[in-house]
Design a protein around this motif. Structure first.
Motif, PDB file in Angstrom:
ATOM      1  N   ILE A 178       0.829  -1.209   0.000  1.00  0.00           N
ATOM      2  CA  ILE A 178       0.000   0.000   0.000  1.00  0.00           C
ATOM      3  C   ILE A 178       0.861   1.256   0.000  1.00  0.00           C
ATOM      4  CG2 ILE A 178      -1.594   1.367   1.415  1.00  0.00           C
ATOM      5  CD1 ILE A 178      -2.952  -1.253   2.221  1.00  0.00           C
ATOM      6  N   VAL A 179       1.858   1.325   0.908  1.00  0.00           N
ATOM      7  CA  VAL A 179       2.668   2.551   0.975  1.00  0.00           C
ATOM      8  C   VAL A 179       3.640   2.654  -0.192  1.00  0.00           C
ATOM      9  CG1 VAL A 179       2.491   2.724   3.482  1.00  0.00           C
ATOM     10  CG2 VAL A 179       4.389   1.454   2.489  1.00  0.00           C
ATOM     11  N   ASP A 180       3.950   1.533  -0.844  1.00  0.00           N
ATOM     12  CA  ASP A 180       4.829   1.581  -2.012  1.00  0.00           C
ATOM     13  C   ASP A 180       4.062   1.864  -3.303  1.00  0.00           C
ATOM     14  OD1 ASP A 180       7.132   1.165  -0.603  1.00  0.00           O
ATOM     15  OD2 ASP A 180       7.155  -1.008  -0.877  1.00  0.00           O
ATOM     16  N   THR A 181       2.727   1.851  -3.249  1.00  0.00           N
ATOM     17  CA  THR A 181       1.888   2.108  -4.428  1.00  0.00           C
ATOM     18  C   THR A 181       1.448   3.561  -4.406  1.00  0.00           C
ATOM     19  OG1 THR A 181       1.084  -0.178  -4.384  1.00  0.00           O
ATOM     20  CG2 THR A 181      -0.180   1.417  -5.692  1.00  0.00           C
ATOM     21  N   SER A 182       1.897   4.335  -5.372  1.00  0.00           N
ATOM     22  CA  SER A 182       1.694   5.788  -5.357  1.00  0.00           C
ATOM     23  C   SER A 182       0.222   6.176  -5.387  1.00  0.00           C
ATOM     24  CB  SER A 182       2.429   6.431  -6.546  1.00  0.00           C
ATOM     25  OG  SER A 182       1.958   5.889  -7.777  1.00  0.00           O
ATOM     26  N   TRP A 183      -0.614   5.419  -6.121  1.00  0.00           N
ATOM     27  CA  TRP A 183      -2.015   5.830  -6.240  1.00  0.00           C
ATOM     28  C   TRP A 183      -2.877   5.355  -5.065  1.00  0.00           C
ATOM     29  CZ3 TRP A 183      -5.247   1.579  -6.657  1.00  0.00           C
ATOM     30  CH2 TRP A 183      -4.652   0.388  -7.073  1.00  0.00           C
ATOM     31  N   LEU A 184      -2.273   4.654  -4.100  1.00  0.00           N
ATOM     32  CA  LEU A 184      -2.996   4.292  -2.882  1.00  0.00           C
ATOM     33  C   LEU A 184      -2.564   5.204  -1.727  1.00  0.00           C
ATOM     34  CD1 LEU A 184      -3.020   0.380  -2.966  1.00  0.00           C
ATOM     35  CD2 LEU A 184      -4.977   1.918  -3.186  1.00  0.00           C
ATOM     36  N   GLY A 185      -1.332   5.077  -1.290  1.00  0.00           N
ATOM     37  CA  GLY A 185      -0.856   5.903  -0.187  1.00  0.00           C
ATOM     38  C   GLY A 185      -1.123   5.263   1.164  1.00  0.00           C
ATOM     39  N   TRP A 186      -0.436   5.748   2.205  1.00  0.00           N
ATOM     40  CA  TRP A 186      -0.480   5.119   3.524  1.00  0.00           C
ATOM     41  C   TRP A 186      -1.855   5.160   4.171  1.00  0.00           C
ATOM     42  CZ3 TRP A 186      -2.046   8.088   7.574  1.00  0.00           C
ATOM     43  CH2 TRP A 186      -1.902   9.481   7.488  1.00  0.00           C
ATOM     44  N   ARG A 187      -2.713   6.104   3.793  1.00  0.00           N
ATOM     45  CA  ARG A 187      -4.022   6.206   4.440  1.00  0.00           C
ATOM     46  C   ARG A 187      -4.868   4.947   4.216  1.00  0.00           C
ATOM     47  NH1 ARG A 187      -4.509  11.343   6.273  1.00  0.00           N
ATOM     48  NH2 ARG A 187      -3.091  12.862   5.329  1.00  0.00           N
ATOM     49  N   TRP A 188      -4.609   4.247   3.133  1.00  0.00           N
ATOM     50  CA  TRP A 188      -5.373   3.031   2.866  1.00  0.00           C
ATOM     51  C   TRP A 188      -4.974   1.881   3.783  1.00  0.00           C
ATOM     52  CZ3 TRP A 188      -9.738   2.006   0.439  1.00  0.00           C
ATOM     53  CH2 TRP A 188     -10.252   2.995  -0.395  1.00  0.00           C
TER      54      TRP A 188
END
Length: 528
Positions: free
Chosen positions: A168-178
Motif C-alpha cells: 500500500i505505501v509503495d503504491t503511489s495511487w494508494l498511499g499510507w491512508r489506505w
C-alpha cells in the motif's frame, strides 16, 4: 464404564459444522484486528516520516491503541458475562472500524495517535470477546484443535498484514491512508457472517453493576506509568520531581484500584480468579508473551526499513520466518494438546524457545546476516505460537462458564498490558540510544546536531536527509535494535519460571466447569 461427560446442558452444544461456520466469522474479526496492527508496523516509518513525526510519536502510535485496548479489555469481558456476547462483538467491530477511518484521515502525528487510541477501544473488545465466544462454544479439550485455526489466522494476519502494508505505501495511487481504510470492507463481511452464524445463549441477570470506578482507576494508573516511561530520561531525569509525581500517582491509583476491586459487587478484574495459582502464573507468562508479540513486530519492521534500507514490502517479506513459526507451532501443538489433554509441557517449551529466539536477536546490528535473523525470528514465532493461546486455554479450563468472560479478558488484559509496557519501555530505550548514537556520530563527523539531523523530529524521514547523515541514522537504528531484544530476553525468562511452576493441567471435555464436576461425581452403575 464411567459416567458420560455430557450433561443436559451440554446436549444442545453446537455441531462441528456449526462451530466452523461461527468460527469463520470470529476468525474474520480476529484477522481485522490483528492485521490493523501488522499493516501499520511496516508502514509506520513512512507514515511518521510523511507526518514529520518523532521516534517518541512513532512509539505512541502503537502504544496509544494498546493502552486503550488494555484498559477496555476487562470491561468488555465483564459485559460478556452479563449481556449478549454476539451483540458486544458487533459493537466492538463498529467502534474499531470508526477509529480506523478517522485514523486514515489524520493530518498530523498527534491526530493519528488520538484516532489510534479510539481504535484501541474496539481492539480491546475484539481481543477479549473472540476468546469468550469460542470458550462458550467449544470445550477446553476440543479447543486445542481449534487453536490451530486461530494460529493460522494470526499467522496470516501477521504475514499478510506487513506485506499488504508495504504494498500500500509503495503504491503511489494508494498511499499510507489506505492502511487504515482497507479493513472496513472486511469488517462489514465479518458483521454479516456473525449475524447469520453466531448463536450463543444470553444469560440475563438482575441488578447488574458494572465496576466503572475500578476500570477507570486501572486505566488511569497504567496510563500515567506508561506516559512516564515514554518521557523519562529525555524530557526529564530519572530522579526528578516529575518522576516522583508520576510514579507515585500511578502506583497510588493502582493501589486504590485493588482496594475498589476487592469490595466491588461485580469487579472488572475479579481478585478471586487472579489469586488462583493457574491464573496468577498465566498472567506472569502472558506479560512476557505480550512483549514478544507486539515488540517483535513493531521494532523488526522499523529495523529492516531504517536500519537496513529495505522497502516496506521487503520488510514484510523478511518477517515471514517469525509468522511461519507462529502458524506451524500453534497448529501442531494445538492438535497434540487435544489428543493428550495435557497443556503444561507445551507452554514450558514455548517460553524456553521464546527466550532462545530473543537471545539470538539480541546480538543483531545493521550488518547481521539475514539467515541468522531468520532463525532468531522463527524461534520467537514458535515460542509465541506454543504459549500465547495455550495460556488463555489453561485459565479458561479452571473457571465456570459464568466467569469465562472475566477470566478470558483478565488474561487478555495482562497480555495487552505486557505488550503496551514492552512497546513503551523498549521504544523509550531505542529512542534514547538512537539519539545518543546519532549525536555522537555527527559530532565525530564534524556535523552539528540539528532537528533535521539529530534524530529529534525527522530522522525517520530518510529521503529528506543528506546521504552521509542517512548512513549514520541507519547504523544507529540497526545497532540499537539488538539491545531492546536483550531486554526482552531477560523479561521472557520470567515467563519460563512461571510456566515451570504450573501444576499439571488436564483439560476437561465439557464446556462448563460445573458439568465436568457433576460428571466426575456421578456414581458408577452397579455391575459395571
Amino acid at each position: 464404564m464411567s459416567a458420560p461427560t455430557t450433561t443436559r446442558a451440554e446436549q444442545g452444544a453446537m455441531s462441528h459444522r456449526e462451530i466452523l461456520e461461527a468460527l469463520s466469522g470470529l476468525l474474520l474479526v480476529l484477522f481485522v484486528a490483528m492485521s490493523s496492527a501488522t499493516i501499520v508496523s511496516t508502514a509506520l516509518p513512512k507514515i511518521i516520516g510523511a507526518l514529520n513525526g518523532s521516534q517518541t510519536q512513532y512509539t505512541w502510535v502503537v502504544t496509544a491503541s494498546l493502552l486503550t485496548a488494555t484498559a477496555s479489555t476487562p470491561i468488555w469481558g465483564k459485559l460478556a458475562d452479563l449481556y449478549s456476547k454476539k451483540l458486544l462483538v458487533q459493537v466492538a467491530i463498529i467502534v474499531f472500524v470508526l477509529g480506523s477511518v478517522v485514523a486514515g484521515f489524520s493530518q498530523s502525528a498527534g491526530q493519528l495517535i488520538a484516532a489510534r487510541a479510539f481504535q484501541g477501544i474496539g481492539m480491546g473488545g475484539l481481543q477479549a470477546l473472540v476468546q469468550v465466544a469460542i470458550a462458550a462454544m467449544i470445550p477446553p479439550r476440543e479447543r486445542g484443535r481449534y487453536n490451530g485455526y486461530l494460529g493460522g489466522v494470526m499467522a496470516l494476519a501477521t504475514v499478510g498484514g506487513p506485506l499488504l502494508g508495504g504494498v500500500i505505501v509503495d503504491t503511489s495511487w494508494l498511499g499510507w491512508r489506505w492502511c487504515f481504510f482497507i479493513g472496513a470492507p472486511i469488517a462489514v463481511v465479518a458483521l454479516v457472517v456473525l449475524q447469520r452464524t453466531l448463536h450463543l445463549p444470553v444469560f440475563r441477570r438482575d441488578n447488574v453493576k458494572i465496576d466503572y470506578a475500578g476500570a477507570s482507576l486501572i486505566a488511569a494508573g497504567v496510563s500515567i506509568l506508561l506516559i512516564w516511561v515514554s518521557f523519562v530520561d529525555s524530557t526529564f531525569d530519572w530522579v526528578s520531581w516529575q518522576t516522583f509525581a508520576m510514579v507515585g500517582a500511578g502506583l497510588a491509583l493502582l493501589a486504590v484500584a485493588v482496594w475498589v476491586e476487592s469490595r466491588a459487587a461485580e469487579p472488572v478484574v475479579p481478585l478471586q480468579i487472579v489469586r488462583q495459582r493457574t491464573t496468577a502464573l498465566a498472567i506472569l507468562a502472558s506479560l512476557a508473551v505480550g512483549m514478544a508479540m507486539f515488540g517483535g513486530s513493531v521494532f523488526l519492521g522499523q529495523y529492516f526499513q531504517i536500519g537496513r534500507g529495505y522497502s516496506p514490502t521487503e520488510a514484510g517479506l523478511l518477517t515471514i520466518p517469525m509468522m511461519a513459526g507462529v502458524l506451524v507451532s500453534s497448529t501442531i501443538s494445538g492438535r497434540m494438546i487435544t489428543k493428550s489433554g495435557q497443556i503444561k509441557p507445551y507452554i514450558v517449551t514455548g517460553t524456553i524457545v521464546l527466550v532462545a529466539g530473543f537471545a539470538m536477536l539480541s546480538v543483531m546490528d545493521h550488518e547481521t546476516s539475514l539467515w541468522y535473523l531468520g532463525v532468531g525470528m522463527a524461534l520467537v514465532g514458535i515460542g509465541v505460537g506454543m504459549s500465547m493461546q495455550n495460556l488463555v486455554l489453561a485459565v479458561q479450563n479452571s473457571v465456570a462458564l459464568k466467569d469465562i468472560g472475566a477470566a478470558s479478558s483478565t488474561i487478555a488484559f495482562f497480555r495487552s498490558l505486557g505488550g503496551t509496557i514492552g512497546v513503551s519501555v523498549l521504544g523509550a530505550v531505542l529512542a534514547h540510544r538512537v539519539t545518543d548514537s546519532i549525536t555522537s556520530q555527527l559530532a565525530a563527523a564534524g556535523v552539528p546536531a540539528s532537528p533535521s539531523g539529530g534524530g529529534k523530529t525527522s530522522s525517520l524521514n530518510l529521503a529528506e536527509l543528506p546521504p552521509t547523515i542517512q548512513h549514520i541514522v541507519r547504523a544507529a537504528y540497526g545497532d540499537a535494535t539488538g539491545h531492546i531484544f536483550l531486554i526482552s530476553a531477560g523479561i521472557a525468562v520470567v515467563g519460563v519460571i512461571a510456566a515451570l511452576l504450573f501444576r499439571q493441567i488436564t483439560l476437561r471435555s465439557t464446556i462448563d466447569l460445573a458439568a465436568a464436576r457433576k460428571a466426575d461425581e456421578a456414581p458408577v452403575p452397579a455391575g459395571r
